[in-house]
Motif scaffolding. Sequence first.
Motif, PDB file in Angstrom:
ATOM      1  N   VAL A  57       0.828  -1.213   0.000  1.00  0.00           N
ATOM      2  CA  VAL A  57       0.000   0.000   0.000  1.00  0.00           C
ATOM      3  C   VAL A  57       0.859   1.258   0.000  1.00  0.00           C
ATOM      4  N   ILE A  58       2.030   1.198   0.625  1.00  0.00           N
ATOM      5  CA  ILE A  58       2.933   2.357   0.628  1.00  0.00           C
ATOM      6  C   ILE A  58       3.463   2.606  -0.770  1.00  0.00           C
ATOM      7  N   LEU A  59       3.919   1.561  -1.431  1.00  0.00           N
ATOM      8  CA  LEU A  59       4.498   1.709  -2.770  1.00  0.00           C
ATOM      9  C   LEU A  59       3.452   2.186  -3.782  1.00  0.00           C
ATOM     10  N   ILE A  60       2.219   1.763  -3.601  1.00  0.00           N
ATOM     11  CA  ILE A  60       1.160   2.152  -4.540  1.00  0.00           C
ATOM     12  C   ILE A  60       0.652   3.563  -4.262  1.00  0.00           C
ATOM     13  N   ARG A  61       0.541   3.918  -2.974  1.00  0.00           N
ATOM     14  CA  ARG A  61      -0.188   5.146  -2.636  1.00  0.00           C
ATOM     15  C   ARG A  61       0.661   6.319  -2.174  1.00  0.00           C
ATOM     16  N   SER A  62       1.715   6.064  -1.425  1.00  0.00           N
ATOM     17  CA  SER A  62       2.343   7.146  -0.659  1.00  0.00           C
ATOM     18  C   SER A  62       2.850   8.296  -1.531  1.00  0.00           C
ATOM     19  N   PRO A  63       2.400   9.531  -1.216  1.00  0.00           N
ATOM     20  CA  PRO A  63       2.902  10.695  -1.956  1.00  0.00           C
ATOM     21  C   PRO A  63       4.290  11.127  -1.492  1.00  0.00           C
ATOM     22  N   LEU A  64       4.790  10.516  -0.424  1.00  0.00           N
ATOM     23  CA  LEU A  64       6.103  10.905   0.087  1.00  0.00           C
ATOM     24  C   LEU A  64       7.254  10.237  -0.672  1.00  0.00           C
ATOM     25  N   LEU A  65       6.952   9.185  -1.395  1.00  0.00           N
ATOM     26  CA  LEU A  65       8.013   8.484  -2.125  1.00  0.00           C
ATOM     27  C   LEU A  65       8.325   9.234  -3.413  1.00  0.00           C
ATOM     28  N   THR A  66       9.568   9.594  -3.591  1.00  0.00           N
ATOM     29  CA  THR A  66       9.999  10.299  -4.794  1.00  0.00           C
ATOM     30  C   THR A  66      10.291   9.300  -5.907  1.00  0.00           C
ATOM     31  N   ASP A  67      10.463   9.829  -7.118  1.00  0.00           N
ATOM     32  CA  ASP A  67      10.835   8.943  -8.221  1.00  0.00           C
ATOM     33  C   ASP A  67      12.133   8.205  -7.926  1.00  0.00           C
ATOM     34  N   THR A  68      13.070   8.894  -7.305  1.00  0.00           N
ATOM     35  CA  THR A  68      14.354   8.258  -6.959  1.00  0.00           C
ATOM     36  C   THR A  68      14.135   7.089  -6.011  1.00  0.00           C
ATOM     37  N   ASP A  69      13.284   7.295  -4.982  1.00  0.00           N
ATOM     38  CA  ASP A  69      12.980   6.210  -4.044  1.00  0.00           C
ATOM     39  C   ASP A  69      12.386   5.009  -4.779  1.00  0.00           C
ATOM     40  N   LEU A  70      11.431   5.290  -5.654  1.00  0.00           N
ATOM     41  CA  LEU A  70      10.722   4.219  -6.352  1.00  0.00           C
ATOM     42  C   LEU A  70      11.621   3.519  -7.367  1.00  0.00           C
ATOM     43  N   ILE A  71      12.465   4.265  -8.052  1.00  0.00           N
ATOM     44  CA  ILE A  71      13.380   3.660  -9.028  1.00  0.00           C
ATOM     45  C   ILE A  71      14.371   2.745  -8.323  1.00  0.00           C
TER      46      ILE A  71
END
Length: 380
Positions: free
Chosen positions: A89-103
């Motif tokens: 749910v964090i990976l799908i929803r969280s607005p705090l994760l930046t593109d760098t975090d997700l990449i």
Amino acid sequence: MIVRHFLKWIGNARVSERVAAASALARAFLDHELPFEDRCEAEAALTLLLDDPSSKVRAAMAEVLSLSRHAPAQIVAALAADQADVAGVILIRSPLLTDTDLIDRAASSDGAIQSLIASRPFVSMSLAAAIAEVGELEACLTLLKNDGADVASLSFRRMAERFGGDAQLREAMLVDRRLPSDCRHLLLVRLGEALKQSPLVLALMGPARAERITREACVRASLTLIENTPAQEHAALIEHLRLRGDLTASFLVRTIAHGKVDFLGSVLIALSGQSDRRVRAILASGRDVAVIALFRSAGLADALHRVFLRALKVWREVANGRRVAGAQEVTWLMLKEIGAGPGQAGPAERDREAAALIKSIHLEVLRDNARGHALAIAAA
């Protein structure tokens, strides 16, 4: 005070009680009316819960914190790095994760986690590019099905190059209107390769016939592709065909025979280096000498100049409304131009290869027209 009582209680609490406490504590932290000191203690307690042995407790925290911009950044980061049932749910929803975090997370994870990231409501072009480059097939399929993903042409190409042999991915890409024309052609080629290697096709036709039929099918599919390719994408498609070695004289003969004059113009612009305006003007109304000079500057073999010129003149008349004709009539006139029509003596030595190709195109068109006529009669 909250932390002190919490530490005393949590050691003996059941999992269900800890789950309820984690959820309530997370909601309390997000309550803007909570005093500053209590918020700090709640944050400390939530941080402690990151070490809870039960994933259900951490998942309860993640559910509450996943949509908030005010969640503690360090807790969100830790939950995002947790196992899939917690991090989801964090990976799908969280607005705090930046593109760098997700990449970074996508690059170090398996297909399940990558798919969660690819299913976010909005996937930026840079994140989509990372998934296309390092994502597993499952993640790329999720990305293609996500209407909120901003997928660049280059990312489509990378997925086609990496997974073009997979039927599911080909289907997902071919129905996507954003798919660039060169990628569409690459997938058609991959489909042809898959068909000719099919045990059933090989058993029914044998390797040689399967190779020939799939090659012809790919060429004809390429012509259909040209019809649906916007003019602004011609350059990319031409470069793709050139790099693959598919931009051959025989392909160009088929192009002019079927009346794809605009695409032929784009090819001549790319090969001759002349301006768009000049090439279009020559094709539309240029004298024979100018047209042949253009063919020669593009590297078109001299033996083909006559048949190209004959076809071009017919299509000009069609465009100007002075004639009604299709590929059947054009290929017949192209054959007559080199003495290969019915009742003629036959082509010269240098024209025999071109004559054989044009005749095969003419016969294909005859079959297609007859098939279409029969279907129209049956439908009446």
